[in-house]
Motif scaffolding. Structure first.
Motif, PDB file in Angstrom:
ATOM      1  N   ASN A  23       0.815  -1.208   0.000  1.00 29.46           N
ATOM      2  CA  ASN A  23       0.000   0.000   0.000  1.00 29.46           C
ATOM      3  C   ASN A  23       0.853   1.265   0.000  1.00 29.46           C
ATOM      4  N   GLN A  24       1.951   1.254   0.737  1.00 26.12           N
ATOM      5  CA  GLN A  24       2.851   2.409   0.712  1.00 26.12           C
ATOM      6  C   GLN A  24       3.435   2.611  -0.685  1.00 26.12           C
ATOM      7  N   GLY A  25       3.797   1.505  -1.346  1.00 25.97           N
ATOM      8  CA  GLY A  25       4.360   1.601  -2.686  1.00 25.97           C
ATOM      9  C   GLY A  25       3.368   2.137  -3.695  1.00 25.97           C
ATOM     10  N   VAL A  26       2.131   1.671  -3.629  1.00 26.78           N
ATOM     11  CA  VAL A  26       1.105   2.157  -4.549  1.00 26.78           C
ATOM     12  C   VAL A  26       0.823   3.635  -4.290  1.00 26.78           C
ATOM     13  N   THR A 217      11.118  -9.872   1.577  1.00 26.30           N
ATOM     14  CA  THR A 217       9.797  -9.282   1.808  1.00 26.30           C
ATOM     15  C   THR A 217       9.663  -7.961   1.062  1.00 26.30           C
ATOM     16  N   THR A 218      10.641  -7.091   1.243  1.00 26.80           N
ATOM     17  CA  THR A 218      10.610  -5.776   0.604  1.00 26.80           C
ATOM     18  C   THR A 218      10.674  -5.896  -0.915  1.00 26.80           C
ATOM     19  N   LEU A 219      11.539  -6.763  -1.413  1.00 24.21           N
ATOM     20  CA  LEU A 219      11.686  -6.921  -2.865  1.00 24.21           C
ATOM     21  C   LEU A 219      10.439  -7.529  -3.492  1.00 24.21           C
ATOM     22  N   ALA A 222       7.765  -4.924  -3.645  1.00 22.85           N
ATOM     23  CA  ALA A 222       8.016  -3.984  -4.743  1.00 22.85           C
ATOM     24  C   ALA A 222       7.589  -4.564  -6.081  1.00 22.85           C
ATOM     25  N   ALA A 223       7.829  -5.858  -6.272  1.00 23.82           N
ATOM     26  CA  ALA A 223       7.371  -6.506  -7.502  1.00 23.82           C
ATOM     27  C   ALA A 223       5.848  -6.509  -7.574  1.00 23.82           C
TER      28      ALA A 223
END
Length: 230
Positions: A23-26, A217-219, A222-223
């Motif tokens: 959600n933060q990435g979006v 988890t982070t990678l 991001a994908a």
């Protein structure tokens, strides 16, 4: 945006991080009030862990396949399995429903290769460190040489995951144990370390390693963002 299906609960601690990171990435990519269109099937990790340690991978494969089918039926356009270990049964997920699966090892491998590393150390559950499914995908897909800890190191890493991290317990003595395992891998030539269990990021960070850490988890999250925003 495209709707993504998450198979979570393995453990819920790491699944909560997936939800936050996606959600933060979006929101960062789309701005405003945007958030991620997500579906999640959250499984009871106690049942999964028991089947893992009993070696009943066919039953686990069937559980993952049912979860993926539920997500596909609900409108998910791709599947994210919020765990490293259960990628051992991705074939069952792919055969059970028509949606693509965003593989966690591909997200890690692409980032490692882009950074120019070739020999890496892998931390994860015993199933991930000792089985071929993860190491061979990194080797075949990204030309990586994968090192794993020695027997005592693998036992410590595995025990801390199941006894502590999946319960949200973070202990300094466990961080010290992971630091020692990482140092051993670096001494054997590891140029980077893969945190190949989605809970390990709760315990160690860049300050705990003399070489770069790649947090799966982070990678993977991001994908997932890349897929959602297209």
């Amino acid at each position: 945006m495209r709707t993504l299906g998450l198979i979570g609960g393995m453990s819920w601690e790491s699944s909560a991080h997936y939800y936050r990171l996606i959600n933060q990435g979006v929101q960062a990519r789309r701005g405003g009030l945007h958030s991620a269109p997500l579906l999640m099937v959250s499984l009871d990790f106690a049942e999964n862990a028991a089947l893992q340690h009993d070696g009943d991978w066919p039953a686990l494969a069937a559980r993952m396949a049912r979860a993926a089918q539920t997500l596909a039926d609900g409108g998910a356009e791709a599947i994210v399995l919020c765990t490293n270990t259960m990628h051992k049964v991705v074939a069952a997920i792919e055969q059970a429903q028509p949606r693509p699966l965003l593989h966690i090892a591909d997200a890690a491998g692409a980032a490692i290769a882009a950074a120019g590393h070739r020999r890496i150390g892998l931390l994860g559950t015993a199933f991930t460190m000792e089985g071929p499914f993860y190491r061979e995908r990194l080797a075949a897909g990204f030309g990586l040489e994968v090192l794993v800890p020695d027997d005592p190191g693998r036992r410590d890493v595995h025990r801390i995951i199941y006894d502590e991290l999946v319960r949200g317990i973070v202990r300094e003595e466990s961080r010290a144990a992971y630091r020692a395992v990482i140092a051993g891998l670096v001494a054997r030539g590891a140029e980077a370390i893969v945190l190949g269990c989605t809970e390990i990021m709760l315990l160690v960070g860049e300050g705990d390693s003399p070489v770069p850490l790649f947090d799966t988890t982070t990678l993977h999250a991001a994908a997932a963002v890349d897929f959602i925003v297209g």
